[in-house]
Design a protein around this motif. Sequence first.
Motif, mmCIF file in Angstrom:
data_model
loop_
_atom_site.group_PDB
_atom_site.id
_atom_site.type_symbol
_atom_site.label_atom_id
_atom_site.label_comp_id
_atom_site.label_asym_id
_atom_site.label_seq_id
_atom_site.Cartn_x
_atom_site.Cartn_y
_atom_site.Cartn_z
ATOM 1 N N MET A 1 0.862 -0.995 0.011
ATOM 2 C CA MET A 1 -0.007 0.049 -0.058
ATOM 3 C C MET A 1 0.864 1.207 -0.186
ATOM 4 O O MET A 1 0.760 2.245 -0.846
ATOM 5 C CB MET A 1 -0.757 -0.074 1.331
ATOM 6 N N PHE A 4 2.315 1.705 -3.352
ATOM 7 C CA PHE A 4 1.283 2.067 -4.179
ATOM 8 C C PHE A 4 1.307 3.864 -3.995
ATOM 9 O O PHE A 4 0.889 4.450 -4.951
ATOM 10 C CB PHE A 4 -0.022 1.552 -3.817
ATOM 11 N N LYS A 7 4.181 5.471 -5.467
ATOM 12 C CA LYS A 7 4.181 5.620 -6.917
ATOM 13 C C LYS A 7 2.970 6.932 -7.147
ATOM 14 O O LYS A 7 3.589 7.488 -8.079
ATOM 15 C CB LYS A 7 3.335 4.224 -7.267
ATOM 16 N N ARG A 11 4.358 10.173 -9.068
ATOM 17 C CA ARG A 11 3.714 10.502 -10.857
ATOM 18 C C ARG A 11 2.844 11.791 -10.850
ATOM 19 O O ARG A 11 2.511 12.424 -11.715
ATOM 20 C CB ARG A 11 2.951 9.305 -11.217
ATOM 21 N N ILE A 320 -14.195 3.183 -2.051
ATOM 22 C CA ILE A 320 -13.637 2.208 -2.311
ATOM 23 C C ILE A 320 -13.648 1.271 -0.789
ATOM 24 O O ILE A 320 -13.590 0.038 -0.848
ATOM 25 C CB ILE A 320 -12.685 2.128 -3.080
ATOM 26 N N GLU B 107 -3.326 -0.656 -11.797
ATOM 27 C CA GLU B 107 -3.189 -0.337 -10.586
ATOM 28 C C GLU B 107 -4.408 0.317 -9.935
ATOM 29 O O GLU B 107 -5.041 0.223 -8.699
ATOM 30 C CB GLU B 107 -2.206 0.974 -10.577
ATOM 31 N N PHE B 111 -6.442 -1.555 -6.708
ATOM 32 C CA PHE B 111 -6.346 -0.756 -5.426
ATOM 33 C C PHE B 111 -7.123 -1.084 -4.370
ATOM 34 O O PHE B 111 -7.092 -1.385 -3.134
ATOM 35 C CB PHE B 111 -6.845 0.840 -5.845
ATOM 36 N N PRO B 112 -8.656 -1.558 -4.642
ATOM 37 C CA PRO B 112 -9.558 -2.249 -3.695
ATOM 38 C C PRO B 112 -8.802 -3.352 -2.979
ATOM 39 O O PRO B 112 -9.063 -3.745 -1.962
ATOM 40 C CB PRO B 112 -10.795 -2.371 -4.501
ATOM 41 N N LEU B 114 -5.824 -4.007 -2.547
ATOM 42 C CA LEU B 114 -4.753 -3.582 -1.591
ATOM 43 C C LEU B 114 -5.289 -3.385 -0.394
ATOM 44 O O LEU B 114 -4.793 -3.424 0.826
ATOM 45 C CB LEU B 114 -3.952 -2.433 -2.228
#
Lengths: 424, 234
Positions: A1, A4, A7, A11, A320, B107, B111-112, B114
Motif C-alpha cells: 500500500m 502504491f 508511486k 507521478r 472503495i 493499478e 487498489f481495492p 490492496l
Amino acid sequence: MIRFLFKGLLRDRHRSLFPVITISIGVLFTVLLQCWITGILGDMINTNARFSTGHVKITTRAYAENADQLPTDLAMIGAEEMLANLKQDYPDMDWVPRIQFGGLLDAPDENGETRTQGTAFGMAVDLLSEETQEINRLNLAEALIQGSMPNESGEILLSDDLAQKLEVAPGQTVTLLSSTMYGSMAMYNFRVAGTVKFGVSALDRGAMILDISDAQLALDMMDAASEILGFNQIGLYNNEEATVLATSYNEAVVDDKDEFAPAMLRLRDQNDLASMLDYIQSFVTMFISIFILAMGIVLWNSGLIGGIRRYGEIGIRLAIGEYKGHIYRSMIGESVLIGLFGSCIGTALGLGVAWLLQTYGFSVGDYMKNATIMMPNTFRAQITSTAYYIGFIPGLFATILGTSLSGVGIYRRQTAQLFKELEA
Amino acid sequence: MNNGHIINIEGLIKRFPVGSGFFTALDGIDLSFGKGEFAGLVGPSGSGKTTLLNIIGSLDSPSEGKATVMGQSVGELSHKKAADLRNHNLGFIFQTYNLLPVYTVFENVEFPLLLLKMDKVKRKKAVMDALDWVGLTDKVKSRPKQLSGGESQRGAIARAMVKRPQIVLADEPTANLDSENSHHILQTMEKLNQDLEATFIFATHDDKVIQYLKRKISLADGKVINDELTPNRT
C-alpha cells in the motif's frame, strides 16, 4: 500500500514536483536572508572590533566621554605597567595599546616647500614587535596596495586614497602636523613605506598607520596610550563575556572622582553601537520573523490547496472502503516527505548561494564613500549553525500544518459531501 | 438479512438542512433487494435516487427510519465499520468513471484489493480476471487519460467488481457514453450480474439503462411511486 501511494505521489507533479519547488524556493530565501543579515551584522561588529573598539577597550573616563575628538591629552599614562597587569589578570585576552589621533599631512616638493596637504586619521598600533598580532588583526598584509610593510621606526602606511590625494608614493617623505599630548605643536617626518586599502570607507578616506612607539615619540606620549584594546581568543565578540569582564574590571579599579581613572568599555558601549546594534537586531528579528511567517503562510496555503485539490481522490478512496484515518495519515506522511525533501533542497541551495556571497561578497563601496561608521565596503553572508535548520520551520512545519488543516475536512465533511465534490 | 434480502429499507426519511429549514430528499421509503437483482432507481433529477444510493452505499445516513445492508444498519455504523462494509461488500460505478488519473488501469483495479491486504499473486490474478470480464486486458499499462469514455467506464466496472462484491451501486453509469458504448457497458454488467450473482442497483433516468433492468423502482419527490418487475427481462 505504501509503495502504491508513493508511486502516486511521484507521478502526480501537483503533489510532488510543484510543492517541492515551492518549498525549496521559500526555504532558499529564508536561509539566504538569515545568512545575509547575520553576515552583514557580524562583519560590522568584527570591523568595529578590529579597527576601533576591540571586544573591550580601556581608556580614561574623560577620553571615553570625548572619544570622537580623539583627545590625546586625555590618554592614559603608565601604559606599559597597565598592560602588564592586564596580561597577568586576564590572561585569556589579548591586550594591545593603541593611539588614535588626528593631524595634517604635508607632502613637500623637491625644495622642501609644501606641495600638497591632507587631513589624516592616525592609528598607531604595535607594528614592529616580534610578537605583535596587530598586522594580522588589521589584515595589513592583504590590504597592502603598493610598497611594503614598515620595517623600522619612522616608516608608515597611508591609505591609498590619501596617498593619491597627496600625490605621494612609497619611499617619499611626509610631515605630520598635529598636537602633542601636552598641547604643543607636533611636527614629525615619516617615510611612506606602502599604501593600503581596507575596504572600509571610514578608514580608506585618510588613514595613516604607524608603529605606536613612533606615535609616542611624535606626540610626546612616552609610556602613554590613548586606549588599550582587549580581544578574546576566538576572535568573535561575545557580549555576555564582555559584560562580565567590564563589570569586574570597573568594580575593581574605577575611582569616581578621578576623570583619568581607567574604565573598561564593551564593544557595544562605543561608537553608538549599542543603539544601532539593538535597532538592527530588532529590525532583523522582526524582518526574519515576518519573512518566515509569510513563507509559512505561502507553504501552509500550498499544503492546504494541495489537500483540498484531492478531495475528489479522497472521495473515491472512501467509496472503495479506505478508512478516513488511513487517508488522513497518508496525506500527512506525504507532506512530511515533501516538506522534508523541499526543505533539504532549499537549505542546500540557500547554503550554496550563501557560500558564494560569503566568499565573494557584494560590493557596496560606491554607496559607502561618505560613511562615518565602520562598515565593510563588501557585504558578505555568514553561514552559521542556524542556517542549517531555520528553513525547516516554514518548509516542513508549515507544509504539514497546511495539509493537516485541509485534511480535517475529511473528518468534518460527511462522506457523501466529499462524494459530491468528487462528482463536481 | 431478512427473508433472504441483502438490503432492507424501512420508513427511510432523509432531510438536508437548507437555510433555516430542511429539504426532504427521501420521504418514507420502504424497499428491499434480494441477492442477484438487477434493479434501477428511476426518476427525474431531484427525485432522491442518488441520495438513496448513497445511503445504501453507507456514504450517508438516514435522518429517520432504517436502512440495513448485509445485516448492518447503515445509520448506526461508525466511519470505520462503514468503510469495512464498503470495502468488503460494495462496489461503486460513477457517472464520471473516477479512475485515479496517476495510476494505470491495472493499478486502479488493484487498489481495492490492496485495501483488503490480498497477497500479490492472488491480487494479480484477480485484477487480470476483472480486466478480462470487461475486455480491457490490452490496456493494463494505460493511464485513464489514454482511454476512451467506454474504456474508462469498463475500467471503473472492473475496479468495482474485482473484489467480487455482493452489491454494485451504479450512479448514472451511461450518462457520459454514446449509445454503442452504453449498450456494451450494460451488457457487460448484465453478464457479471448473471455470472457473479452480484446485486446491481442503478440510479438512472436513461432509457437505455431502463430497458436492461429486471426491476424498475420509480421515484418522485422522494417517494416510491412504482416498483415493478420488467416483463421482458424477468
